[in-house]
Design a protein around this motif. Structure first.
Motif, mmCIF file in Angstrom:
data_model
loop_
_atom_site.group_PDB
_atom_site.id
_atom_site.type_symbol
_atom_site.label_atom_id
_atom_site.label_comp_id
_atom_site.label_asym_id
_atom_site.label_seq_id
_atom_site.Cartn_x
_atom_site.Cartn_y
_atom_site.Cartn_z
ATOM 1 N N THR A 106 0.813 -1.210 0.000
ATOM 2 C CA THR A 106 0.000 0.000 0.000
ATOM 3 C C THR A 106 0.849 1.264 0.000
ATOM 4 N N ALA A 107 1.934 1.299 0.763
ATOM 5 C CA ALA A 107 2.774 2.499 0.846
ATOM 6 C C ALA A 107 3.383 2.844 -0.508
ATOM 7 N N SER A 108 3.836 1.830 -1.257
ATOM 8 C CA SER A 108 4.439 2.119 -2.565
ATOM 9 C C SER A 108 3.379 2.560 -3.565
ATOM 10 N N ILE A 109 2.172 2.021 -3.456
ATOM 11 C CA ILE A 109 1.072 2.460 -4.312
ATOM 12 C C ILE A 109 0.795 3.931 -4.056
ATOM 13 N N ALA A 110 0.653 4.291 -2.793
ATOM 14 C CA ALA A 110 0.338 5.674 -2.432
ATOM 15 C C ALA A 110 1.401 6.634 -2.947
ATOM 16 N N ALA A 167 -8.682 1.171 -1.548
ATOM 17 C CA ALA A 167 -9.221 -0.011 -0.863
ATOM 18 C C ALA A 167 -10.201 -0.782 -1.753
ATOM 19 N N ALA A 168 -10.922 -0.067 -2.615
ATOM 20 C CA ALA A 168 -11.897 -0.711 -3.512
ATOM 21 C C ALA A 168 -11.231 -1.368 -4.712
ATOM 22 N N ALA A 169 -9.961 -1.063 -4.927
ATOM 23 C CA ALA A 169 -9.267 -1.518 -6.141
ATOM 24 C C ALA A 169 -8.665 -2.902 -5.980
ATOM 25 N N GLU A 170 -8.687 -3.607 -7.089
ATOM 26 C CA GLU A 170 -8.049 -4.917 -7.193
ATOM 27 C C GLU A 170 -6.731 -4.730 -7.938
ATOM 28 N N PRO A 171 -5.598 -5.179 -7.360
ATOM 29 C CA PRO A 171 -4.330 -5.074 -8.090
ATOM 30 C C PRO A 171 -4.296 -6.061 -9.258
ATOM 31 N N ASP A 185 5.852 -4.338 -19.052
ATOM 32 C CA ASP A 185 5.197 -4.982 -17.915
ATOM 33 C C ASP A 185 4.536 -3.881 -17.094
ATOM 34 N N ALA A 186 3.325 -4.121 -16.616
ATOM 35 C CA ALA A 186 2.575 -3.070 -15.931
ATOM 36 C C ALA A 186 1.840 -3.617 -14.715
ATOM 37 N N ARG A 187 1.709 -2.759 -13.714
ATOM 38 C CA ARG A 187 0.884 -3.052 -12.546
ATOM 39 C C ARG A 187 -0.165 -1.956 -12.443
ATOM 40 N N LEU A 188 -1.402 -2.385 -12.265
ATOM 41 C CA LEU A 188 -2.537 -1.450 -12.225
ATOM 42 C C LEU A 188 -3.409 -1.720 -11.012
ATOM 43 N N LEU A 189 -4.300 -0.775 -10.766
ATOM 44 C CA LEU A 189 -5.403 -0.977 -9.839
ATOM 45 C C LEU A 189 -6.672 -0.904 -10.658
ATOM 46 N N ARG A 190 -7.598 -1.842 -10.416
ATOM 47 C CA ARG A 190 -8.879 -1.819 -11.115
ATOM 48 C C ARG A 190 -9.993 -1.693 -10.096
ATOM 49 N N VAL A 191 -10.770 -0.611 -10.252
ATOM 50 C CA VAL A 191 -11.946 -0.394 -9.416
ATOM 51 C C VAL A 191 -13.141 -0.857 -10.245
ATOM 52 N N ARG A 244 -16.987 -1.730 -11.588
ATOM 53 C CA ARG A 244 -18.110 -0.808 -11.839
ATOM 54 C C ARG A 244 -18.972 -0.578 -10.611
ATOM 55 N N ASP A 245 -19.273 -1.618 -9.842
ATOM 56 C CA ASP A 245 -20.114 -1.433 -8.657
ATOM 57 C C ASP A 245 -19.439 -0.512 -7.646
ATOM 58 N N ASP A 246 -18.134 -0.723 -7.413
ATOM 59 C CA ASP A 246 -17.408 0.149 -6.482
ATOM 60 C C ASP A 246 -17.274 1.562 -7.045
ATOM 61 N N PHE A 247 -17.033 1.670 -8.348
ATOM 62 C CA PHE A 247 -16.960 2.988 -8.981
ATOM 63 C C PHE A 247 -18.297 3.722 -8.795
ATOM 64 N N ASN A 248 -19.394 3.038 -9.054
ATOM 65 C CA ASN A 248 -20.722 3.663 -8.895
ATOM 66 C C ASN A 248 -20.990 4.058 -7.446
#
Length: 147
Positions: A8-12, A34-38, A108-114, A116-120
């Motif tokens: 979490t610290a490196s993401i932030a 917190a809603a995001a999936e890595p 190579d990439a690392r993402l967070l995916r929020v 649709r339900d959490d986005f809404n």
């Protein structure tokens, strides 16, 4: 897309480099992460393709993503390359219409995916909804500046 665990610290640290994310209040930033999936993608991995329905809103933590479109003649045009800290995918998450372009990992990439339900759910918060409106305004001004 394969899921991974990210500290979490490196993401932030990475995400706070983006002025849009940094301008969110601390509670909204924390709820968004917190809603995001890595997610981890290899070079050439697809985030989404033009014409697909939205599965969420994304933040890039590491790597680079190529945003492109294909013309009616089949010619690909790279629109931009996204760098870490960039958030994207809100248009289709908002209106439910198909994606307007392709997003593919240039490295190579690392993402967070929020999802649709959490986005809404986040969109019900006035601060987050205003932030999404500002993000859309930024993208619109960027496009108009190119014309």
């Amino acid at each position: 897309m394969p899921s991974i665990a990210l500290p979490t610290a490196s993401i932030a640290r990475v995400l706070l480099l983006n002025p849009w994310f940094a301008a969110l209040d601390a509670d909204t930033r924390n709820d968004l992460v917190a809603a995001a999936e890595p997610v981890q993608l290899p070079r050439g991995g697809v985030v989404f393709r033009q014409g697909e329905l939205s599965t969420g809103f994304y933040g890039l933590v590491h790597g680079a993503l190529c945003v492109s479109t294909v013309s009616e003649t089949g010619r690909e045009a790279v629109l931009t390359v996204l760098e870490p800290g960039h958030w994207f995918g809100e248009a289709s998450a908002l209106d439910g219409l198909p994606r307007s372009h392709d997003v593919v990992a240039c490295s190579d990439a690392r993402l967070l995916r929020v999802g649709r339900d959490d986005f809404n759910r986040l969109m019900l918060r006035s601060g987050f909804a205003r932030a999404i409106a500002l993000l859309q305004a930024h993208y619109l001004r960027t496009v108009f500046a190119m014309l």
